[in-house]
Design a protein around this motif. Structure first.
Motif, PDB file in Angstrom:
ATOM      1  N   GLY A  21       0.753  -1.307   0.044  1.00 45.75           N
ATOM      2  CA  GLY A  21       0.063   0.091   0.030  1.00 45.75           C
ATOM      3  C   GLY A  21       0.885   1.293  -0.036  1.00 45.75           C
ATOM      4  N   LEU A  24       2.638   1.400  -3.427  1.00 39.03           N
ATOM      5  CA  LEU A  24       1.752   1.815  -4.359  1.00 39.03           C
ATOM      6  C   LEU A  24       1.473   3.531  -4.484  1.00 39.03           C
ATOM      7  N   VAL A  28       2.338   6.130  -7.362  1.00 39.74           N
ATOM      8  CA  VAL A  28       1.371   6.735  -7.831  1.00 39.74           C
ATOM      9  C   VAL A  28       1.779   8.501  -7.649  1.00 39.74           C
ATOM     10  N   ALA A  61      -5.301   3.610  -2.283  1.00 39.31           N
ATOM     11  CA  ALA A  61      -5.043   2.166  -3.096  1.00 39.31           C
ATOM     12  C   ALA A  61      -5.049   1.227  -1.671  1.00 39.31           C
ATOM     13  N   PRO A  63      -4.556  -2.650  -0.786  1.00 38.67           N
ATOM     14  CA  PRO A  63      -4.317  -3.850  -1.330  1.00 38.67           C
ATOM     15  C   PRO A  63      -5.122  -4.846  -0.438  1.00 38.67           C
ATOM     16  N   LEU A  98     -11.480   5.624  -1.157  1.00 37.61           N
ATOM     17  CA  LEU A  98     -10.627   4.452  -1.253  1.00 37.61           C
ATOM     18  C   LEU A  98     -10.707   4.239  -2.791  1.00 37.61           C
ATOM     19  N   ALA A  99      -9.494   3.682  -3.454  1.00 35.44           N
ATOM     20  CA  ALA A  99      -9.622   3.448  -4.878  1.00 35.44           C
ATOM     21  C   ALA A  99     -10.334   1.839  -5.031  1.00 35.44           C
ATOM     22  N   THR A 100     -10.879   1.791  -6.262  1.00 35.35           N
ATOM     23  CA  THR A 100     -11.467   0.549  -6.507  1.00 35.35           C
ATOM     24  C   THR A 100     -10.497  -0.329  -7.142  1.00 35.35           C
ATOM     25  N   LYS A 102     -12.277  -1.880  -3.789  1.00 36.62           N
ATOM     26  CA  LYS A 102     -11.994  -1.348  -2.484  1.00 36.62           C
ATOM     27  C   LYS A 102     -12.041  -2.791  -1.704  1.00 36.62           C
TER      28      LYS A 102
END
Length: 194
Positions: A21, A24, A28, A61, A63, A98-100, A102
């Motif tokens: 996480g 990531l 990003v 994001a 995980p 939260l990013a999908t 999720k």
């Protein structure tokens, strides 16, 4: 019912998931900077994972990790009762998208001024949880702190489901106090090694 495990894999999975996480988020942020992001850079006292203010405000994001009870009624009760803001150094830190996709049983808080704080409900027991583990009781809830690099995960271990709150080491215990009040009010206390 919670699963107990005396082997190492649950800890490894948790550490890997948390590390992924952070990596990531850093990736990003770097991609945003390289592709012409906002140009606003982090203050010198902020961690390397927060290279721009943009990466602290966009979808976070998370995980997936092993959380067999994430869709349980107990987790639904906790998630529904969580506040829109957590306290960090006297400031209210708002919920963060939260990013999908999720992962089930997850919520996050954070903004341009605060590192992300995530909550996961319904996890499996970590290998670190042993009869000799040093637990901290905060607002009536027993927590197992697990440090990993620049982050600490606090795991509530005396409720019907395991609840983990993860944030940077300098976040303090304000968020843990906020979540403890929710857990103490909505979930029955039980023996840690039930």
């Amino acid at each position: 019912m919670r699963e107990q495990s005396g082997s190492g894999p649950p800890r490894v999975v948790l550490i890997i998931a948390l590390s992924l996480g952070v990596l990531l988020a850093a990736g990003v942020a770097t991609l945003g900077v390289l592709s012409g992001g906002t140009g606003q850079h982090a203050r010198p006292d902020e961690g390397a994972a927060a290279n721009t203010t943009a990466d602290r405000g966009g979808p976070l994001a998370l995980p997936p990790v092993k959380a067999p009870e994430a869709n349980s009624a107990d987790c639904a009760t906790v998630l529904d009762a969580l506040p829109d803001e957590l306290r960090v150094d006297g400031s209210g830190v708002p919920r963060r998208e939260l990013a999908t996709p999720k992962p089930a049983g997850t919520v996050a808080w954070g903004d341009a001024e605060h590192d992300p704080i995530s909550l996961r409900c319904g996890l499996t027991a970590p290998a670190e949880l042993k009869p000799t583990s040093k637990l901290m009781v905060i607002s009536g809830v027993s927590w197992l702190p697990i440090s990993s690099g620049e982050t600490t995960t606090w795991l509530a271990v005396d409720r019907p489901v395991y609840v983990a709150v993860t944030g940077s080491n300098d976040t303090g215990i304000g968020p843990i106090q906020d979540v403890s009040r929710i857990l103490d009010e909505h979930l029955p206390k039980q023996d840690v090694f039930d």
